[in-house]
Design an enzyme around this catalytic site. Structure first.
Site, PDB file in Angstrom:
ATOM      1  N   SER A  18       0.817  -1.216   0.000  1.00  0.00           N
ATOM      2  CA  SER A  18       0.000   0.000   0.000  1.00  0.00           C
ATOM      3  C   SER A  18       0.850   1.264   0.000  1.00  0.00           C
ATOM      4  CB  SER A  18      -0.943  -0.008   1.207  1.00  0.00           C
ATOM      5  OG  SER A  18      -0.232  -0.150   2.414  1.00  0.00           O
ATOM      6  N   PHE A  19       1.896   1.314   0.833  1.00  0.00           N
ATOM      7  CA  PHE A  19       2.674   2.541   0.909  1.00  0.00           C
ATOM      8  C   PHE A  19       3.513   2.746  -0.352  1.00  0.00           C
ATOM      9  CE2 PHE A  19       6.130   5.335   2.410  1.00  0.00           C
ATOM     10  CZ  PHE A  19       5.349   6.387   2.863  1.00  0.00           C
ATOM     11  N   ARG A  39       7.188  -8.000  -7.060  1.00  0.00           N
ATOM     12  CA  ARG A  39       7.795  -9.326  -7.181  1.00  0.00           C
ATOM     13  C   ARG A  39       6.880 -10.306  -7.908  1.00  0.00           C
ATOM     14  NH1 ARG A  39      11.378 -12.070  -3.455  1.00  0.00           N
ATOM     15  NH2 ARG A  39      11.063 -10.367  -1.976  1.00  0.00           N
ATOM     16  N   LYS A 196       7.878   2.506  17.177  1.00  0.00           N
ATOM     17  CA  LYS A 196       6.461   2.841  17.407  1.00  0.00           C
ATOM     18  C   LYS A 196       5.548   1.654  17.093  1.00  0.00           C
ATOM     19  CE  LYS A 196       5.363   3.176  12.922  1.00  0.00           C
ATOM     20  NZ  LYS A 196       4.196   2.586  12.205  1.00  0.00           N
ATOM     21  N   VAL A 284       2.280  -7.668   6.547  1.00  0.00           N
ATOM     22  CA  VAL A 284       3.339  -7.728   7.543  1.00  0.00           C
ATOM     23  C   VAL A 284       3.075  -6.728   8.660  1.00  0.00           C
ATOM     24  CG1 VAL A 284       5.803  -7.394   7.968  1.00  0.00           C
ATOM     25  CG2 VAL A 284       5.036  -8.495   5.855  1.00  0.00           C
TER      26      VAL A 284
END
EC number: 1.1.1.94
Length: 343
Positions: A18-19, A39, A196, A284
């Protein structure tokens, strides 16, 4: 010294999550020649055909000029800037593969908020170890991809000892809704992004147990104290942690179920086994591995981190949550603020 870049660039984004997709869309929207590497060849083909990353950003159209490929050499060829948005578990493997295709002085920017499995190497360390003569930086901050692509006002931090690199990344990414600040504390910014994630797990647990905002505020504030204490012991500037990459990202990830780590904590707080919670997330959650690494390092260095110890006890020592909470609340009551502007 290299000249600051203002003209269109060739930029690669490695990673189909997503990022990475959000960053690729921003860069392409800013008029740069942009390639996104994935990938999985089938996933790349689907993104090309549908102009959408259905798996990670459903409903968000990819920029018409964004090129998606599973060919690593094609993605990298001629690029001035390469963003590496790969989970920490696979980060080194991908960087090793891409290294032979990189031109000298390529800007390599890690966006991964994690620590390499079974050691204490941050992603910028891996970039330096696996490549030669590259310009290295990191990108970190309170940045949920879904909100970035939705056009919500967002800020991030690019950190590098290379001031021109910082300016070039600020120029490449800046838009009406996305603002990029700079820092020269690479280690501090990167460490903040990794740490964090741990604390989002514990606030997720608190939410699952129907604890109120007093509890969440307590956890976030003491989490920041632990992060700064650990950063100082490791040689980072603790003041970096009062900025976007520290307290900014901490508040975000500890307060929203858009955070994968928060959702893992929530499921564990509802009684699900850790493995099942991680599997159900389907992406993840870097904080799970980071808990192990930080607990080990803190113990070795004698750094007081009661929240990290508590999270580790729940996730990996099968300690009951009520028992761990009682131990936390009965611990020593010490100073509130460890840092002061007074001489």
């Amino acid at each position: 010294m290299q000249k600051e870049t203002s003209n269109p660039l060739s930029i690669a984004v490695l990673g189909g999550g997503s990022f990475g997709t959000a960053i690729a869309n921003i860069v392409a929207s800013n008029g740069h020649d942009t390639r996104q590497w994935m990938r999985n060849a089938e996933m790349a083909a689907e993104c090309r055909d549908t102009r959408e990353n259905h798996k990670y950003l459903p409903g968000v159209p990819l920029h018409p000029e964004l090129q998606v490929t599973s060919d690593l050499q094609r993605a990298i060829d001629g690029c001035n800037i390469v963003f590496v948005a790969i989970p920490s578990k696979s980060f080194r493997e991908v960087v090793k593969k891409v290294a032979p295709f990189l031109a000298p002085d390529t800007m390599l920017i890690s966006t991964t908020k994690g620590i390499e499995h079974d050691n204490f190497h941050l992603m910028s360390d891996i970039l330096r170890e696996e490549t030669n003569g590259m310009r290295v930086g990191v990108l970190s901050g309170p940045n949920f991809a879904k909100e970035i692509v939705a056009g919500h006002y967002t800020a991030t931090v690019v950190a590098s000892e290379d001031e021109v690199l910082c300016k070039d990344i600020q120029s490449a990414l800046h838009s009406e809704t996305f603002r990029v600040y700079s820092s020269n504390d690479v280690f501090g910014v990167e460490l903040a992004g990794a740490l964090k994630n741990i604390y989002a797990i514990v606030t997720g647990m608190a939410a699952a147990m129907d604890r109120g905002q007093n509890t969440i505020s307590l956890l976030i504030t003491r989490s920041l104290a632990e992060m700064m204490r650990f950063a100082e012991a490791m040689g980072a500037d603790p003041m970096t942690f009062i900025g976007l990459a520290g307290v900014g990202d901490l508040i975000l990830t500890c307060s929203s179920d858009l955070s994968r780590n928060y959702r893992v904590g929530y499921m564990v707080g509802k009684g699900k086994p850790l493995d099942q919670a991680v599997a159900e997330i389907g992406q993840v959650a870097e904080g799970v591995n980071t808990v192990r690494l930080i607990k080990q390092k803190a113990d070795e260095m004698g750094v007081y981190m009661p929240l990290v110890s508590a999270i580790h006890a729940i996730l990996f020592e099968q300690r009951p949550i009520p028992e761990v909470i009682r131990n936390l609340m009965s611990g020593a009551q010490t100073f509130d603020v460890a840092y002061s502007a007074k001489p």
